[in-house]
Design a protein around this motif. Structure first.
Motif, PDB file in Angstrom:
ATOM      1  N   MET A   1     -27.156  43.047 -15.422  1.00 26.41           N
ATOM      2  CA  MET A   1     -26.539  43.429 -13.891  1.00 26.41           C
ATOM      3  C   MET A   1     -25.258  44.380 -14.171  1.00 26.41           C
ATOM      4  O   MET A   1     -24.323  44.032 -14.470  1.00 26.41           O
ATOM      5  N   SER A   2     -25.797  45.681 -13.539  1.00 25.67           N
ATOM      6  CA  SER A   2     -25.042  46.839 -14.024  1.00 25.67           C
ATOM      7  C   SER A   2     -23.798  46.823 -13.074  1.00 25.67           C
ATOM      8  O   SER A   2     -22.643  47.220 -13.390  1.00 25.67           O
ATOM      9  N   ASP A   3     -23.843  46.393 -11.798  1.00 27.67           N
ATOM     10  CA  ASP A   3     -22.844  46.621 -10.867  1.00 27.67           C
ATOM     11  C   ASP A   3     -21.818  45.286 -11.035  1.00 27.67           C
ATOM     12  O   ASP A   3     -22.287  44.137 -10.720  1.00 27.67           O
ATOM     13  N   LYS A   4     -20.762  45.368 -11.621  1.00 31.75           N
ATOM     14  CA  LYS A   4     -19.693  44.268 -11.894  1.00 31.75           C
ATOM     15  C   LYS A   4     -18.677  44.193 -10.559  1.00 31.75           C
ATOM     16  O   LYS A   4     -17.897  44.379 -10.754  1.00 31.75           O
ATOM     17  N   THR A   5     -19.427  43.598  -9.770  1.00 33.57           N
ATOM     18  CA  THR A   5     -18.591  43.551  -8.341  1.00 33.57           C
ATOM     19  C   THR A   5     -19.040  41.989  -7.824  1.00 33.57           C
ATOM     20  O   THR A   5     -20.228  41.790  -7.697  1.00 33.57           O
ATOM     21  N   ILE A   6     -18.002  41.319  -7.293  1.00 31.48           N
ATOM     22  CA  ILE A   6     -18.328  39.948  -6.807  1.00 31.48           C
ATOM     23  C   ILE A   6     -17.582  40.285  -5.301  1.00 31.48           C
ATOM     24  O   ILE A   6     -16.560  40.524  -5.196  1.00 31.48           O
ATOM     25  N   PHE A   7     -18.436  39.834  -4.259  1.00 32.10           N
ATOM     26  CA  PHE A   7     -18.121  39.552  -2.951  1.00 32.10           C
ATOM     27  C   PHE A   7     -17.578  38.071  -2.881  1.00 32.10           C
ATOM     28  O   PHE A   7     -18.378  37.330  -2.960  1.00 32.10           O
ATOM     29  N   LEU A   8     -16.459  37.902  -2.361  1.00 31.58           N
ATOM     30  CA  LEU A   8     -15.638  36.587  -2.385  1.00 31.58           C
ATOM     31  C   LEU A   8     -15.202  36.395  -0.859  1.00 31.58           C
ATOM     32  O   LEU A   8     -14.460  37.144   0.046  1.00 31.58           O
ATOM     33  N   LEU A   9     -15.719  34.983  -0.208  1.00 32.56           N
ATOM     34  CA  LEU A   9     -15.172  34.695   1.093  1.00 32.56           C
ATOM     35  C   LEU A   9     -14.388  33.503   0.626  1.00 32.56           C
ATOM     36  O   LEU A   9     -14.507  32.577  -0.054  1.00 32.56           O
ATOM     37  N   GLY A  10     -13.280  33.781   1.341  1.00 32.15           N
ATOM     38  CA  GLY A  10     -12.269  32.415   1.336  1.00 32.15           C
ATOM     39  C   GLY A  10     -11.083  32.636   0.440  1.00 32.15           C
ATOM     40  O   GLY A  10     -10.342  31.843  -0.317  1.00 32.15           O
ATOM     41  N   ALA A  11     -10.858  33.947  -0.164  1.00 37.00           N
ATOM     42  CA  ALA A  11      -9.719  34.154  -0.877  1.00 37.00           C
ATOM     43  C   ALA A  11      -8.409  33.760  -0.592  1.00 37.00           C
ATOM     44  O   ALA A  11      -7.480  33.371  -1.381  1.00 37.00           O
ATOM     45  N   SER A  12      -8.140  33.553   0.407  1.00 38.86           N
ATOM     46  CA  SER A  12      -6.717  32.907   1.148  1.00 38.86           C
ATOM     47  C   SER A  12      -6.749  31.674   1.277  1.00 38.86           C
ATOM     48  O   SER A  12      -5.455  31.398   1.700  1.00 38.86           O
ATOM     49  N   GLY A  13      -7.610  31.062   0.973  1.00 41.74           N
ATOM     50  CA  GLY A  13      -7.682  29.375   1.151  1.00 41.74           C
ATOM     51  C   GLY A  13      -7.055  28.756  -0.053  1.00 41.74           C
ATOM     52  O   GLY A  13      -6.751  29.265  -1.022  1.00 41.74           O
ATOM     53  N   PHE A  14      -7.050  27.521   0.114  1.00 45.86           N
ATOM     54  CA  PHE A  14      -6.482  26.574  -0.931  1.00 45.86           C
ATOM     55  C   PHE A  14      -7.332  26.818  -2.350  1.00 45.86           C
ATOM     56  O   PHE A  14      -6.734  26.939  -3.098  1.00 45.86           O
ATOM     57  N   ILE A  15      -8.798  26.261  -1.941  1.00 43.71           N
ATOM     58  CA  ILE A  15      -9.489  26.499  -3.245  1.00 43.71           C
ATOM     59  C   ILE A  15      -9.741  28.065  -3.703  1.00 43.71           C
ATOM     60  O   ILE A  15      -9.728  28.546  -4.918  1.00 43.71           O
ATOM     61  N   GLY A  16      -9.852  29.012  -2.852  1.00 40.71           N
ATOM     62  CA  GLY A  16     -10.225  30.363  -2.910  1.00 40.71           C
ATOM     63  C   GLY A  16      -9.053  30.956  -3.599  1.00 40.71           C
ATOM     64  O   GLY A  16      -9.375  31.879  -4.421  1.00 40.71           O
ATOM     65  N   GLY A  17      -7.812  30.714  -3.464  1.00 40.05           N
ATOM     66  CA  GLY A  17      -6.568  31.263  -4.195  1.00 40.05           C
ATOM     67  C   GLY A  17      -7.018  31.044  -5.601  1.00 40.05           C
ATOM     68  O   GLY A  17      -6.704  32.001  -6.515  1.00 40.05           O
ATOM     69  N   HIS A  18      -7.117  29.658  -6.281  1.00 35.29           N
ATOM     70  CA  HIS A  18      -7.409  29.515  -7.502  1.00 35.29           C
ATOM     71  C   HIS A  18      -8.436  30.343  -7.744  1.00 35.29           C
ATOM     72  O   HIS A  18      -8.669  30.564  -9.173  1.00 35.29           O
ATOM     73  N   THR A  19      -9.653  30.423  -7.155  1.00 36.87           N
ATOM     74  CA  THR A  19     -10.856  30.901  -7.573  1.00 36.87           C
ATOM     75  C   THR A  19     -10.647  32.330  -7.884  1.00 36.87           C
ATOM     76  O   THR A  19     -11.192  33.006  -8.871  1.00 36.87           O
TER      77      THR A  19
END
Length: 360
Positions: A1-19
């Motif tokens: 997998m050459s493209d090292k990009t992660i699309f993340l939903l929920g980054a401002s949430g409780f679990i999302g912040g830790h993730t």
């Protein structure tokens, strides 16, 4: 997998912040594009989320922005959704985008990790005690094997089906945390359980349960939930995950070794704390009247009135351990969580009818 990009939903949430924080620690060579609601209108929130990862790009949008979500999911090889366990609009948009990415033939099938919750295995016991329940291993779980009326399945089943297809396939994985506790980082520092109970208990005038509250729960610290997600993602990238011949990565329960507890005991401790703080006129806990339980309908009975007892066997095969949960239990964490909650406002971000969009 050459493209090292992660699309993340929920980054401002409780679990999302830790993730988000954990992604920076465990996968430092990957950049993250994070969808965050109202990020441009809230500089403080933007700064808190951005501080969690050294290489994160923040995109303003919410889970109802289907066109935007589909567009980003179609561009990148990895999508992680820790925003909501029950939001079919965003799930469909994500899957549509990932299937488009898969059909383009660039870099192989994309990865989708989605957060759900242990409410899927609820026995809907109506708060009654059930003796000698055998924990359900995630090795034996499949979304089609539980009552269709249970929570989260409207999202989980399409994700599972997408992973089991042979055309334009997506490598899907679903994580199922138990009752999540602990202190958050970033924009949201209080768990949903604390927020929902701080709204419901004053409305009832007391802490309470669905039925007698003898139903039992399993728990897990939020730090261990984040480490479970990165452990799973690394295993998928390295080809070590428990995947079928069609590429579907199986369901993963995320649970600690802490003893089971009843919702009666949990809400009683919570009620005592709110009483001491002056938010309730009495301590302890007693069953809620219909005026409270009816607000959430079957969702409440399934999520908060049923036994949810499982075994996290797939993650353990990958080397994951509930390290933080061993340090502090859900009851030991409660005073710390409430101290944070007492300093925060508002009490709850969603109305009772919208709670199905949260992870329970």
């Amino acid at each position: 997998m050459s493209d090292k990009t992660i699309f993340l939903l929920g980054a401002s949430g409780f679990i999302g912040g830790h993730t988000l924080k954990r992604l920076g620690e465990d996968l430092p060579s990957y950049r993250v594009i994070a969808l965050v609601r109202d990020i441009n209108a809230n500089p403080e929130k933007k700064a808190k989320v951005a501080a969690l990862h050294p290489n994160v790009e923040l995109v303003d949008g919410d889970l109802n922005d289907a066109t935007l979500i589909k567009s980003y999911a179609s561009k990148y090889p990895i999508t992680v959704n820790v925003a909501s366990s029950d939001h079919p609009v965003s799930v469909k948009a994500t899957l549509d985008g990932l299937e488009e990415h898969s059909g383009s033939g660039g870099g192989g099938p994309p990865i989708y990790i989605h957060i759900s919750g242990m409410g899927v295995i609820s026995d809907n016991a109506r708060g009654e005690r059930v003796e000698n329940i055998k924990p359900l291993s995630d090795l034996d779980y499949h979304p089609t094997k539980v009552p269709r009326t249970n929570v989260h399945l409207d999202s989980d089943i399409p994700i599972t089906e997408a992973g089991e297809r042979t055309v334009n396939r997506v490598r899907t994985a679903i994580v199922y945390p138990g009752w999540v506790y602990g202190e958050g980082v970033g924009a949201q520092r209080t768990t949903f359980g604390v927020r929902i109970y701080r709204a419901l208990f004053p409305a009832a005038g007391h802490a309470g349960t669905w039925g007698p509250g003898e139903n039992q729960m399993t728990s897990v610290h939020v730090v261990d939930v984040a480490s479970a997600i990165t452990t799973l993602l690394k295993a998928m990238l390295e080809g070590r995950a428990d995947e079928g011949k069609d590429g579907h990565c199986k369901s993963h329960f995320v649970l600690s070794e802490q003893p089971l507890y009843t919702m009666k005991d949990f809400t009683a401790a919570f009620g005592d704390a709110l009483y001491k703080h002056g938010e309730l006129k009495e301590g302890g806990s007693k069953p809620f009247p219909p005026s409270i339980t009816d607000q959430m309908g079957d969702l409440g009975w399934c999520s908060l009135g049923g036994n949810q007892i499982g075994s996290a066997d797939r993650l353990r095969k990958l080397g994951w351990e509930p390290v933080e949960s061993r340090k502090i239990s859900v009851f030991e964490s409660m005073p710390l969580e409430l101290e944070v909650a007492f300093q925060a406002a508002p009490v709850l971000e969603t109305a009772p009818g919208e709670r199905k969009q949260q992870t329970l």
